[in-house]
Design an enzyme around this catalytic site. Sequence first.
Site, PDB file in Angstrom:
ATOM      1  CD  GLU A  48      30.168  31.676  45.217  1.00 41.44           C
ATOM      2  OE1 GLU A  48      30.897  31.866  44.370  1.00 41.44           O
ATOM      3  OE2 GLU A  48      30.570  31.237  46.486  1.00 41.44           O
ATOM      4  CE  LYS A 127      34.690  32.271  43.745  1.00 38.01           C
ATOM      5  NZ  LYS A 127      33.436  30.533  44.092  1.00 38.01           N
ATOM      6  CB  CYS A 169      33.015  32.500  47.299  1.00 37.70           C
ATOM      7  SG  CYS A 169      32.814  30.695  48.723  1.00 37.70           S
TER       8      CYS A 169
END
Length: 302
Positions: A48, A127, A169
């Site tokens: 990331e 995301k 994440c």
Amino acid sequence: MAALLKKPLKLALVQLASGTDKAANLAHARSKVVEAAKAGANLIVLPECFNSPYGTQYFPQYAETILPSPPSKDKSPSWHMLSSVAAETKTYLVGGSIPEFVPETKQLFNTSLVFSPSGDLLATHRKTHLFDIDIPGKIKFKESEVLSPGNKVTILDLPEYGKIGLAICYDVRFPELAMVAARKGVFLFVYPGAFNTTTGPMHWALQARARAMDNQIYVAMCSPARDLQASYHAYGHSMVVNPNAEVLSEAQESEDIIYANLDENKIEETRKGIPIYTQRRFDVYPDVSAGKVSYKDETDHS
């Protein structure tokens, strides 16, 4: 059933630290992708925010405009580096994530780009769940102060191998994404992620193994390396977990490349031994993958 993974695949996770010099970060990432490819990797994953330090204060400064696609080199040097090194090494490349800026709406996203062995963009993932946490005395972080969330489940096809799922994440804490993807036939779910030294010891390995166990698929978690001079201390410990929730490979805190050989028979073997796929009670609870799910690529409107 037909094998979800069509043939053996060598996976590489590149755990690296990124500083304040974007050009140096891109050159470093490129060299590590080349190194992984020379070691025989077919699918390579970066962490990331690999082109910048991780932090809300950095996202606007390091953000790139990737639409319309393909962008110019000055608009998105990261896009072009990823595309060119994927083509050079003839590998599939999950480009971790980069901050993305959309001029029309002034929005910022945390976006992952996936390229084919010919250098073509296969998919993007913005995301979906933003990292907004407050653990008293430990860590407070609010991505939503700067970032906007994406709005799709991301599934893509690697023609020689099969389907993979992709998220970033904090997305790993929401099992629905992996559950939907698994029921749509992925053999692997990939999470570039930057857990920190508070949340990492608590939940990094647990989340990776839980997503693998729940769905009986491979799971890969690729972290930045830990840099104690940076404002955000990544946990590290990039890892690959098999469908039986066993850790196949794990890094420590420093820069490293870890590898795992994915076996085309392991998913079927695991599901035969513990047959949850035929034991689910959708008469008692709903199938989350049966609802309205968008797989539209967020670059389609380019």
